[in-house]
Scaffold this active site. Sequence first.
Site, PDB file in Angstrom:
ATOM      1  N   PHE A 145       0.820  -1.223   0.000  1.00 39.80           N
ATOM      2  CA  PHE A 145       0.000   0.000   0.000  1.00 39.80           C
ATOM      3  C   PHE A 145       0.845   1.261   0.000  1.00 39.80           C
ATOM      4  O   PHE A 145       0.370   2.337  -0.340  1.00 39.80           O
ATOM      5  CB  PHE A 145      -0.960  -0.009   1.197  1.00 39.80           C
ATOM      6  N   LYS A 146       2.105   1.147   0.365  1.00 43.63           N
ATOM      7  CA  LYS A 146       2.919   2.358   0.472  1.00 43.63           C
ATOM      8  C   LYS A 146       3.132   3.029  -0.883  1.00 43.63           C
ATOM      9  O   LYS A 146       3.411   4.221  -0.940  1.00 43.63           O
ATOM     10  CB  LYS A 146       4.235   2.035   1.160  1.00 43.63           C
ATOM     11  N   ASP A 147       2.946   2.265  -1.966  1.00 40.18           N
ATOM     12  CA  ASP A 147       3.030   2.884  -3.288  1.00 40.18           C
ATOM     13  C   ASP A 147       1.983   3.986  -3.469  1.00 40.18           C
ATOM     14  O   ASP A 147       2.217   4.949  -4.197  1.00 40.18           O
ATOM     15  CB  ASP A 147       2.791   1.833  -4.384  1.00 40.18           C
TER      16      ASP A 147
END
Length: 463
Positions: A109-111
């Site tokens: 999810f950090k993208d």
Amino acid sequence: MNYISTRGGIAPVPFDQAVMMGLARDGGLLLPQTLPTIDPVLLNAWQTLSYQHLALEVLSLFTGDMPRADLDDLIDRAYSSFRHPQVTPLRQVGGLHILELFHGPTLAFKDVALQLLGNLFEYELKKSGGFMNIIGATSGDTGSAAICGVRGRKGINIFILHPHGRTSPIQALQMTTVTDANVFNIAVRGTFDDAQAIVKTLFNDLDFRDTHHLGAVNSINWARVLAQVVYYIFAYLKLRKSGFESVDFSVPTGNFGDIFAGYVAKRLLPKGCIKRLILAANANDILARFVNQGDYSIAGAVVPTSSPSMDIQIASNFERYLYYLFNEDSDRVKAEMEHFAATGRMDLSGCLEEVRRDFAARAVSEEETIATIRQVYEEHGYLLDPHTAVGVKAAQELKQDRPVVCLATAHPAKFGDAVKKAIGKDVELPPALAGLSTLESRCEVMDADAELIRSYLQQHALL
Ligand SMILES: *Cc1c(COP(=O)(O)O)cnc(C)c1O
């Protein structure tokens, strides 16, 4: 929209400075001077927006005088790297609502935040003609997403510290196989908290920070939190369209970044749209103890688990929540944070009632994590990664009479060992991960010593 520090020690700064500053100069974290609210009449219109258009509406509440067309372009470029047309699709899996946040280039999810941040940094540097040296610590996923967000960009060098041997092998390869000249991987002999402490030390040395134009990509950067607010609202609007007025979210939590974005979304939306945030922790349960007992205290060393991105004791974004919990009293935040730094303890039992209006929490054991992966796979043929499984288990235990959206924070193939333990077979590697182990890799292994890292940076930083 201007930004202030949780510790009250800086003059308000505009959005672009807040993004470039990362950590506030008084050691606090940046927050908007006032939180806007979304007019309920807008929700019907927003229900039909694409992810990108919704992001434009939400972000523009916070970006001050940035031209709307520029923001629109940054958002489009950030999310063109995602493999799903809805960016963060909401899937129904049996009775569960799974918000898939892992369709970006590094499959976590950090993208969502770091693809945007990479573009924002480049945009701001182009405007000012400057340069920056990004320094960050990662428990695994931030590093690869941050590196991917800025690799090859002009005017930016990036230094990422990860705990040596404590990330999954694939996570390490995702970082160390990026051999662009502006990327520097450092494996620190220690834990994530050691790496994070070194980054904080360097940031708090204001001379060093100014000379080297240090930039932050950890979730202490406000733009990261902000980018993540969007998918909470996106998921809420999807369920609202299906007739639900009120939802809960279950969030696998480490640094309190993602769930703090949920808290901001909760406050932006009209009251009751997001009813509760379920904080899901693994064996490193300091935040669950906080929600359940009002006890925010370090208990022993970090325990390695199958959800390593949550193997954290000191949650760097917690301070942002404290600011609101203490009714925006920055003196009290400062005093409590200083007390915590000295003693490793914070007694918040007096605030429990308030905390539990917004949060519920559950710590999930290793056995439960693996059993949840197995159960959801056997019942629905859907594979959870271990972080997502922690959130799903907490949701199953704490569900009330409204839908719970479980945030799926990583693709299961990123944590193949844990998944194999649960289902007895290998997960097929998606193209983004296949073949990584055959690529050239570059990494420096170093002791967890701020002075060593400082001199390494001095040698390799842009000047
Ligand atoms: C970083 C991460 C988390 C924890 O997010 P925080 O913002 O640190 O709470 C959970 N799952 C995965 C897969 C992550 O990469």
